[in-house]
Design a protein around this motif. Structure first.
Motif, PDB file in Angstrom:
ATOM      1  N   SER A 110      55.032  69.616  25.304  1.00 35.82           N
ATOM      2  CA  SER A 110      55.005  68.189  24.975  1.00 35.82           C
ATOM      3  C   SER A 110      53.578  67.690  24.786  1.00 35.82           C
ATOM      4  CB  SER A 110      55.697  67.377  26.066  1.00 35.82           C
ATOM      5  OG  SER A 110      57.050  67.696  26.140  1.00 35.82           O
ATOM      6  N   ALA A 111      52.657  68.129  25.632  1.00 31.33           N
ATOM      7  CA  ALA A 111      51.257  67.696  25.512  1.00 31.33           C
ATOM      8  C   ALA A 111      50.646  68.189  24.202  1.00 31.33           C
ATOM      9  CB  ALA A 111      50.442  68.193  26.699  1.00 31.33           C
ATOM     10  N   PHE A 112      50.884  69.449  23.856  1.00 32.95           N
ATOM     11  CA  PHE A 112      50.321  69.980  22.613  1.00 32.95           C
ATOM     12  C   PHE A 112      51.011  69.393  21.388  1.00 32.95           C
ATOM     13  CE2 PHE A 112      48.506  73.087  25.470  1.00 32.95           C
ATOM     14  CZ  PHE A 112      47.221  73.222  24.938  1.00 32.95           C
ATOM     15  N   ALA A 113      52.315  69.189  21.465  1.00 39.93           N
ATOM     16  CA  ALA A 113      53.022  68.547  20.347  1.00 39.93           C
ATOM     17  C   ALA A 113      52.517  67.124  20.147  1.00 39.93           C
ATOM     18  CB  ALA A 113      54.524  68.557  20.598  1.00 39.93           C
ATOM     19  N   TYR A 114      52.296  66.407  21.246  1.00 38.64           N
ATOM     20  CA  TYR A 114      51.771  65.047  21.160  1.00 38.64           C
ATOM     21  C   TYR A 114      50.398  65.048  20.485  1.00 38.64           C
ATOM     22  CZ  TYR A 114      49.866  60.530  22.385  1.00 38.64           C
ATOM     23  OH  TYR A 114      49.284  59.286  22.310  1.00 38.64           O
TER      24      TYR A 114
ATOM     25  N   PHE B 247      46.568  63.042  29.425  1.00 39.14           N
ATOM     26  CA  PHE B 247      47.728  62.216  29.081  1.00 39.14           C
ATOM     27  C   PHE B 247      48.715  62.316  30.252  1.00 39.14           C
ATOM     28  CE2 PHE B 247      46.586  64.229  24.837  1.00 39.14           C
ATOM     29  CZ  PHE B 247      45.720  63.214  24.471  1.00 39.14           C
ATOM     30  N   LEU B 248      48.452  61.603  31.332  1.00 36.19           N
ATOM     31  CA  LEU B 248      49.238  61.719  32.561  1.00 36.19           C
ATOM     32  C   LEU B 248      50.714  61.395  32.382  1.00 36.19           C
ATOM     33  CD1 LEU B 248      46.813  60.068  35.129  1.00 36.19           C
ATOM     34  CD2 LEU B 248      47.434  62.472  34.984  1.00 36.19           C
ATOM     35  N   LEU B 249      51.018  60.464  31.504  1.00 32.94           N
ATOM     36  CA  LEU B 249      52.418  60.040  31.356  1.00 32.94           C
ATOM     37  C   LEU B 249      53.315  61.146  30.817  1.00 32.94           C
ATOM     38  CD1 LEU B 249      52.050  56.376  30.115  1.00 32.94           C
ATOM     39  CD2 LEU B 249      53.219  57.149  32.166  1.00 32.94           C
ATOM     40  N   ILE B 250      52.761  62.055  30.049  1.00 31.03           N
ATOM     41  CA  ILE B 250      53.599  63.124  29.483  1.00 31.03           C
ATOM     42  C   ILE B 250      54.190  63.999  30.581  1.00 31.03           C
ATOM     43  CG2 ILE B 250      53.647  65.166  27.993  1.00 31.03           C
ATOM     44  CD1 ILE B 250      51.623  63.711  26.174  1.00 31.03           C
ATOM     45  N   PRO B 251      53.369  64.642  31.429  1.00 35.68           N
ATOM     46  CA  PRO B 251      53.998  65.496  32.448  1.00 35.68           C
ATOM     47  C   PRO B 251      54.787  64.718  33.504  1.00 35.68           C
ATOM     48  CG  PRO B 251      51.625  65.450  32.750  1.00 35.68           C
ATOM     49  CD  PRO B 251      51.916  64.746  31.464  1.00 35.68           C
ATOM     50  N   VAL B 252      54.370  63.490  33.806  1.00 32.55           N
ATOM     51  CA  VAL B 252      55.106  62.715  34.807  1.00 32.55           C
ATOM     52  C   VAL B 252      56.502  62.376  34.287  1.00 32.55           C
ATOM     53  CG1 VAL B 252      55.198  60.491  36.001  1.00 32.55           C
ATOM     54  CG2 VAL B 252      53.092  61.820  36.007  1.00 32.55           C
ATOM     55  N   CYS B 253      56.587  61.861  33.069  1.00 35.85           N
ATOM     56  CA  CYS B 253      57.899  61.502  32.502  1.00 35.85           C
ATOM     57  C   CYS B 253      58.782  62.729  32.313  1.00 35.85           C
ATOM     58  CB  CYS B 253      57.727  60.753  31.184  1.00 35.85           C
ATOM     59  SG  CYS B 253      57.079  59.088  31.368  1.00 35.85           S
ATOM     60  N   VAL B 254      58.207  63.813  31.817  1.00 34.79           N
ATOM     61  CA  VAL B 254      58.995  65.031  31.592  1.00 34.79           C
ATOM     62  C   VAL B 254      59.478  65.604  32.917  1.00 34.79           C
ATOM     63  CG1 VAL B 254      58.861  67.424  30.778  1.00 34.79           C
ATOM     64  CG2 VAL B 254      57.971  65.586  29.361  1.00 34.79           C
ATOM     65  N   THR B 255      58.606  65.649  33.920  1.00 33.66           N
ATOM     66  CA  THR B 255      58.983  66.205  35.215  1.00 33.66           C
ATOM     67  C   THR B 255      60.038  65.349  35.907  1.00 33.66           C
ATOM     68  OG1 THR B 255      56.796  67.180  35.462  1.00 33.66           O
ATOM     69  CG2 THR B 255      58.104  66.962  37.451  1.00 33.66           C
ATOM     70  N   LEU B 256      59.876  64.039  35.859  1.00 32.55           N
ATOM     71  CA  LEU B 256      60.889  63.167  36.462  1.00 32.55           C
ATOM     72  C   LEU B 256      62.216  63.259  35.716  1.00 32.55           C
ATOM     73  CD1 LEU B 256      58.886  59.919  37.308  1.00 32.55           C
ATOM     74  CD2 LEU B 256      59.831  61.586  38.914  1.00 32.55           C
ATOM     75  N   GLY B 257      62.161  63.424  34.403  1.00 30.85           N
ATOM     76  CA  GLY B 257      63.376  63.458  33.600  1.00 30.85           C
ATOM     77  C   GLY B 257      64.155  64.748  33.695  1.00 30.85           C
TER      78      GLY B 257
END
Length: 176
Positions: A114-118, A41-51
């Motif tokens: 976030s990945a595990f919660a998702y 789920f690439l969008l999870i770490p990318v969005c969290v890291t950018l945010g």
């Protein structure tokens, strides 16, 4: 950080372009590797890291944008990804703004949580509640391995995104 309004607008545009590119990579078959059926789920770490380290409003907007792009490629759970990523980015940005420092470990922890919660929430809301056959085992064979895969790829994502963030957050020196 003292950056100009123009620099802030450029930074925001670059962040949204990165999220859009990652959404294309994630949703296009063949662009990412599947390991034993697990997907990243690439969008999870990318969005969290950018945010993280950004204003809470911008972080939430990036999560919302990433989630909307993710939702645009599915017809099953419209809105779930947008709400989830928006809330995840908002919480992680708020904690970094007021309590924690924006470090590699903090980014890793928030991305993994976030990945595990998702994975857990998606499994509960869209697999178990709907009564899908084999739902009990899908968490073990697909959702948690996908979350582990996402967490394992986080360092690569962080080392790609962090130099961009540093460059965009550094003030441009005037020639005067």
């Amino acid at each position: 950080m003292n950056i100009t309004s123009r620099q802030r607008n450029v930074k925001t545009a670059v962040y949204f372009i990165i999220i859009a590119l990652v959404a294309v990579i994630q949703s296009t078959p063949g662009f990412t590797f599947e390991i034993a059926g697990a997907r990243c789920f690439l969008l999870i770490p990318v969005c969290v890291t950018l945010g993280m380290g950004e204003d809470e409003g911008l972080a939430a907007a990036m999560g919302l944008f990433g989630g909307l792009l993710w939702d645009a490629t599915t017809s099953v759970h419209l809105g779930f990804n947008a709400v989830f990523l928006c809330v995840s980015c908002l919480i992680s940005s708020t904690l970094v703004t007021f309590i924690l420092r924006n470090t590699f470990i903090a980014n890793l922890v928030f991305s993994a949580i976030s990945a595990f919660a998702y994975a857990l929430m998606y499994w509960l809301f869209f697999i178990v509640i709907k009564g899908v056959n084999g739902a009990e085992l899908s968490i073990i064979y697909f959702y948690f391995p996908s979350a582990f895969y996402t967490a394992a790829l986080f360092p690569i994502i962080w080392f790609c995104v962090t130099p961009v963030k540093r460059r965009l957050n550094s003030p441009v020196k005037s020639l005067n």
